[in-house]
Design an enzyme around this catalytic site. Structure first.
Site: not given
Length: 265
Positions: A77, A108
């Site tokens: 963004e 992860e």
């Protein structure tokens, strides 16, 4: 870890919808208060980020699951909001871009992969790395921060437990202790909301400090759709006291709100 402690609510399956929603909403109201307590830590992270970006560095996020996705969202963004290059803020997710939509099992838990992922962008001592991990114990994030810090990058984090291994691995930790979730251990809820708020503040404050805002307006935003073109026109109308037709012509001629304003000064 307080994010893993049992919910203060129980027998959730027996609750009516109204009670479920009211309980979640009540807990959500505690999140901004938790963020407020971490503002002094966040201020330090913003300051070092501003300094590094002024010197030609970049901001990287690493994370897994919800935390990784929030980093990708915040990074994506920044170009349309502030008109910065796409590579200035980069979100990297454990498991790669495919993990944005579908979980990649075990990604992860790899302590060395984050630094390898960062090397695809030639990350170096000019840059900032922020690890995002609600639990504060994600191996992908810990290993990435440790390697980055050893290589001279400025390192920070956003975690939702106090005294975590992720915080210990970096120089500028931001610890937002959000406590038990409505649904025990579901850190996409309060913890995710807290992380989103912190990332909003980190990049918004950074780019305000870097001159990407004028007054309270996104004068460098990309004019990528009709809504944003109309917003740009309103900015010019407000700033210059002109009619929409003139604002539209100025925007067409100069390509951005900032350029149009500079042309009229």
């Amino acid at each position: 870890m307080t994010t893993e402690t049992p919910s203060e609510y129980n027998n959730l399956e027996s609750l009516p919808t109204a009670a479920i929603l009211a309980g979640m909403n009540q807990l959500d109201q505690t999140v901004p208060l938790a963020v407020a307590k971490a503002l002094p830590q966040l201020e330090k992270l913003v300051e070092v980020t501003v300094t590094r970006l002024q010197a030609g560095g970049r901001l990287f996020y690493i994370g897994a699951g919800t935390s990784g996705r929030l980093g990708v969202v915040d990074a994506s963004e920044c170009p349309p909001t502030f008109g910065v290059p796409a590579g200035l803020v980069v979100g990297i997710m454990a498991g790669g871009d495919g993990a944005i939509r579908q979980a990649v099992e075990g990604a992860e838990d790899n302590e060395t992969q984050a630094w390898l992922d960062l090397q695809q962008f030639s990350a170096n001592e000019k840059d900032v790395l922020v690890g995002i991990a609600a639990s504060g114990r994600t191996p992908y994030v810990i290993g990435g921060l440790q390697a980055a810090r050893a290589a001279g990058l400025a390192t920070g984090c956003v975690v939702c437990n106090a005294g975590s291994a992720v915080a210990a691995a970096c120089e500028w930790p931001v610890e937002v202790v959000t406590g038990p979730e409505f649904l025990t251990g579901s850190t996409r809820l309060k913890a995710g909301t807290a992380q989103k708020l912190v990332l909003n503040m980190l990049t918004t404050a950074t780019f305000i400090r870097l001159g990407r805002v004028r007054g309270n307006k996104m004068v460098d935003m990309q004019l990528s759709n009709e809504k944003l073109v109309e917003r740009g026109q309103r900015m010019l109308m407000d700033e210059l006291g002109i009619a929409q037709a003139e604002a539209a012509e100025l925007l067409r001629a100069h390509g951005s709100v900032r350029a149009a304003l500079l042309a009229r000064q």
